[in-house]
Design a protein around this motif. Sequence first.
Motif, PDB file in Angstrom:
ATOM      1  N   ASP A  76       6.547   7.144   3.331  1.00  0.00           N
ATOM      2  CA  ASP A  76       7.060   6.562   2.094  1.00  0.00           C
ATOM      3  C   ASP A  76       7.973   5.404   2.468  1.00  0.00           C
ATOM      4  OD1 ASP A  76       5.795   8.709   0.776  1.00  0.00           O
ATOM      5  OD2 ASP A  76       7.596   9.958   0.917  1.00  0.00           O
ATOM      6  N   VAL A  77       7.591   4.186   2.077  1.00  0.00           N
ATOM      7  CA  VAL A  77       8.297   2.981   2.520  1.00  0.00           C
ATOM      8  C   VAL A  77       8.483   2.020   1.360  1.00  0.00           C
ATOM      9  CG1 VAL A  77       8.322   1.073   4.197  1.00  0.00           C
ATOM     10  CG2 VAL A  77       7.085   3.181   4.729  1.00  0.00           C
ATOM     11  N   ILE A  78       9.637   1.381   1.331  1.00  0.00           N
ATOM     12  CA  ILE A  78       9.893   0.258   0.430  1.00  0.00           C
ATOM     13  C   ILE A  78      10.122  -0.980   1.287  1.00  0.00           C
ATOM     14  CG2 ILE A  78      11.505  -0.755  -1.234  1.00  0.00           C
ATOM     15  CD1 ILE A  78      12.273   2.106  -2.032  1.00  0.00           C
ATOM     16  N   PRO A  88      15.511  -5.828  -4.620  1.00  0.00           N
ATOM     17  CA  PRO A  88      14.222  -6.031  -5.283  1.00  0.00           C
ATOM     18  C   PRO A  88      13.145  -5.216  -4.572  1.00  0.00           C
ATOM     19  CG  PRO A  88      14.733  -7.905  -3.879  1.00  0.00           C
ATOM     20  CD  PRO A  88      15.946  -7.022  -3.861  1.00  0.00           C
ATOM     21  N   VAL A  89      12.367  -4.461  -5.328  1.00  0.00           N
ATOM     22  CA  VAL A  89      11.345  -3.604  -4.728  1.00  0.00           C
ATOM     23  C   VAL A  89      10.037  -4.379  -4.747  1.00  0.00           C
ATOM     24  CG1 VAL A  89      10.123  -1.413  -4.888  1.00  0.00           C
ATOM     25  CG2 VAL A  89      12.564  -1.538  -5.453  1.00  0.00           C
ATOM     26  N   GLU A  90       9.648  -4.883  -3.578  1.00  0.00           N
ATOM     27  CA  GLU A  90       8.511  -5.805  -3.504  1.00  0.00           C
ATOM     28  C   GLU A  90       7.208  -5.125  -3.095  1.00  0.00           C
ATOM     29  OE1 GLU A  90      11.776  -9.229  -2.468  1.00  0.00           O
ATOM     30  OE2 GLU A  90      10.726  -8.161  -0.871  1.00  0.00           O
ATOM     31  N   THR A  91       7.314  -4.084  -2.285  1.00  0.00           N
ATOM     32  CA  THR A  91       6.131  -3.323  -1.874  1.00  0.00           C
ATOM     33  C   THR A  91       6.526  -1.862  -1.753  1.00  0.00           C
ATOM     34  OG1 THR A  91       5.246  -5.203  -0.610  1.00  0.00           O
ATOM     35  CG2 THR A  91       4.365  -3.024  -0.087  1.00  0.00           C
ATOM     36  N   VAL A  92       5.645  -0.968  -2.220  1.00  0.00           N
ATOM     37  CA  VAL A  92       5.900   0.465  -2.104  1.00  0.00           C
ATOM     38  C   VAL A  92       4.674   1.137  -1.499  1.00  0.00           C
ATOM     39  CG1 VAL A  92       6.527   2.607  -3.286  1.00  0.00           C
ATOM     40  CG2 VAL A  92       7.371   0.407  -4.154  1.00  0.00           C
ATOM     41  N   VAL A  93       4.903   1.898  -0.446  1.00  0.00           N
ATOM     42  CA  VAL A  93       3.879   2.738   0.167  1.00  0.00           C
ATOM     43  C   VAL A  93       4.318   4.181  -0.014  1.00  0.00           C
ATOM     44  CG1 VAL A  93       2.789   3.417   2.344  1.00  0.00           C
ATOM     45  CG2 VAL A  93       3.183   0.985   1.849  1.00  0.00           C
ATOM     46  N   ALA A  94       3.440   5.029  -0.498  1.00  0.00           N
ATOM     47  CA  ALA A  94       3.747   6.448  -0.698  1.00  0.00           C
ATOM     48  C   ALA A  94       2.678   7.293  -0.040  1.00  0.00           C
ATOM     49  CB  ALA A  94       3.841   6.776  -2.190  1.00  0.00           C
ATOM     50  N   GLN A  95       3.106   8.212   0.808  1.00  0.00           N
ATOM     51  CA  GLN A  95       2.186   9.082   1.546  1.00  0.00           C
ATOM     52  C   GLN A  95       1.102   8.256   2.251  1.00  0.00           C
ATOM     53  OE1 GLN A  95       0.755  12.307  -0.911  1.00  0.00           O
ATOM     54  NE2 GLN A  95       2.815  12.932  -1.509  1.00  0.00           N
TER      55      GLN A  95
END
Length: 600
Positions: A342-344, A353-360
């Motif tokens: 899980d990465v922002i 600012p949340v520019e990219t989100v990776v989950a699992q």
Amino acid sequence: MIKTWFECTPQLVDVAMGRTPADMVIRNVRWVNVHSGEIVPGTDIAIAAGRFAFVGPNADHAIGPQTQVIDGEGRYALPGLCDAHMHVESGMITVTEFARAVIPHGTTSMFIDPHEIANVLGMPGVKLMHDEAAGLPINVFVQMPSCVPSAPGLENAGASLGPAEVREAMSWPNIVGLGEMMNFPGVVAGDANMLAEIGATQAAHKTVGGHYASKDLGLPFHGYVAAGPADDHEGTSLADCVARVRQGMRAMLRLGSAWYDVAAQIKAVTELGLDSRNFVLCTDDSHSGTLVHDGHMNRVVRHAIAQGLKPITAIQMATLNTAQHFGMERELGSITPGRRADVILTSDLVTLPVETVVAQGRLVSRDGGLVVDIPPYPYPAEAKDTVKLGRKLGAADFDIAAPAGVNGVRARVIGVIENQAPTRALEASLPVADGVVQMDRAGDVCQIALVERHRGTGTVANAFVSGFGYDKPCAVASTVAHDSHHMIVVGTDKVDMALAANRLGEVGGGVVIFSEGRELALVKLPIAGLMSDQRAEVVADEANALIEAMRQCGCSLNNAYMQHSLLALVVIPELRISDIGLIDVTRFEPTDVLIEEAAV
């Protein structure tokens, strides 16, 4: 469902060693390391089977023809954010819609307590949300509701749960602990059922959530801590969080749509120098409009930083600290090998600012928008049509009779406190006309009613409330009425109050506002009278229209609807209303609305 670390170990080792290509590699980031408190530049992150396999200066060895490569462009990489304590139903949307709303804000783990639906539908309602949560592309863990009803003897909910149900739920795969133990008077009195629920959770080696909503930090507080709750989010002052941390609890500091409890308590870290590892950030209750327009845990982290907290410390409080609290440090909360990926990615740690989100290990959001399809969850028919009024209500149902022969009375009044959950116990002198106690709109005293809606008894409990500032004829009704979720009606006009209550009976629940006989705004909540089956964006627009209508009627409170919905929460001092009448939550007993005769 993501595989366990053990199941993935051979693949993770092979990727780390360069024998097998990664599924995804994020290149050239500044690694926000929440374990060491460092920011490490020039880092690559390799992901396989939904987990981190390698975090280091060069991941060339992990890249193959099929590896998805994301250029971090020197941005910060921080762990996905965790909400340590929250109620999905407060957003008036389903778990699925809540996830859709918060993923673009960087929330990848939520610890939810579905005690709202539990009070309406009991165990079947909890199981519905448990199963829905388990199928989402982010980590949504469930705490078993502990107090249904929250205060036995002071209210009657739509269901009743106890130690047997808690023991059963502890075997469910997605249950991580016991939800907030709100019945703190029962705990300190040694109530066998409350202690048995705590014991069943501890026997399952899971976390007991706390809720000590009292200013008394003397023996009752010590008795409560001795029973085993591991955290508390009800603190509102510096003394509150200091006391909790000193006693081995984790202080959960909340910033919800209407609860602003971070600023006063964060001084324990920024000014007193207490160990930040024992402080956790959460939201508790977030309105759908807040989620869509303002953010979720990213909003809380930004706020904590604005109060003087170091950015990396604030991030720890919303990631690693949360994971450690629930015994999930080896699963969540950091960008380190074996943990869920899980990465922002963000270009600034202060404004976040949340520019990219990776989950699992899966790209789920980019530039504020979802890039995955999350279909609606089908709630069954038995979760709907839960509002049973038993009869049509009229204006006279909201009359409060005065003693015979008087022209004025002294009355107890619930006092709303802006941006806080507690209320004040106020008093007011009110006139009497035709044997009925009148409101005092000029003095900001209007009426509040609790309409029973689970069993169709047709009963209405009436009292007075102050603080909303309504200056014209109006009424707001809601079937979201923490925690037993009957119907709360607040108004300056009894005809409007009856119209609002009957309207919610017609549509199966929701929130509505009437003024001078006209419906100004309506949010339909057909699922248990608590949640909409619409998209979060639609509900947010409807909720914003509701808040605007409340403003047009003179209410200037921040997120007044959230304040409205908690006026029946009979475990938070000082005065509340329930289906049995006005409740003194300092004495935990019913009390009379009228005090004495008073000339007016």
